[in-house]
Write a protein that holds these residues in place. Structure first.
Motif, short mmCIF file in Angstrom:
data_model
loop_
_atom_site.label_atom_id
_atom_site.label_comp_id
_atom_site.label_asym_id
_atom_site.label_seq_id
_atom_site.Cartn_x
_atom_site.Cartn_y
_atom_site.Cartn_z
N ASP A 159 0.83 -1.21 0.00
CA ASP A 159 0.00 0.00 0.00
C ASP A 159 0.86 1.26 0.00
OD1 ASP A 159 -2.32 -1.40 -0.07
OD2 ASP A 159 -2.74 -1.22 2.08
N LEU A 160 1.93 1.24 0.76
CA LEU A 160 2.85 2.38 0.80
C LEU A 160 3.51 2.57 -0.56
CD1 LEU A 160 4.40 4.58 2.39
CD2 LEU A 160 6.10 2.82 2.86
N ALA B 225 -1.19 -2.22 -6.87
CA ALA B 225 -2.41 -1.44 -7.07
C ALA B 225 -3.65 -2.15 -6.54
CB ALA B 225 -2.59 -1.13 -8.55
N VAL B 226 -3.53 -3.45 -6.26
CA VAL B 226 -4.66 -4.23 -5.77
C VAL B 226 -4.70 -4.11 -4.24
CG1 VAL B 226 -5.65 -6.55 -5.64
CG2 VAL B 226 -4.41 -5.83 -7.68
N MET C 59 5.18 3.46 -6.81
CA MET C 59 6.09 2.34 -7.09
C MET C 59 5.36 1.04 -6.82
SD MET C 59 9.52 3.78 -5.26
CE MET C 59 10.45 2.34 -5.61
N GLY C 60 6.01 -0.08 -7.08
CA GLY C 60 5.47 -1.36 -6.66
C GLY C 60 4.87 -2.22 -7.75
N GLY C 61 4.69 -1.73 -8.93
CA GLY C 61 4.18 -2.56 -10.01
C GLY C 61 2.68 -2.76 -9.96
#
Length: 82
Positions: free
Chosen positions: A34-35, A47-48, A41-43
């Motif tokens: 979530d951060l 986003a889920v 960032m994070g791919g």
């Protein structure tokens, strides 16, 4: 009654430490994606939301992901006793 406060057992203490570690990993598994998503960032998996993670199509079947996770947890816990 288990008399945990009077005569603490080493086994119960170690079991509680393992449970705490799993809880901390679970909390990190919720908060870190979530951060990362909030800062861009994070791919695509970040986003889920964590409560809809079962709907996301991962790169491997869930049984393979579960087996690899159990193997890595067992390895990390086994290294603790060496």
């Amino acid at each position: 009654m288990l008399c945990y406060a009077v005569c603490p057992s080493r086994r119960y203490q170690q079991a509680e430490l393992v449970h705490c570690r799993f809880a901390m990993l679970g909390a990190a598994g919720i908060l870190v994606p979530d951060l990362l998503h909030s800062i861009g960032m994070g791919g695509p998996a970040a986003a889920v939301p964590w409560y809809e993670a079962g709907k996301y199509e991962y790169f491997a079947p869930p049984s393979a992901l579960f087996a690899s996770m159990m193997f890595l947890f067992a390895w990390a816990e086994g290294r603790r006793w060496v």
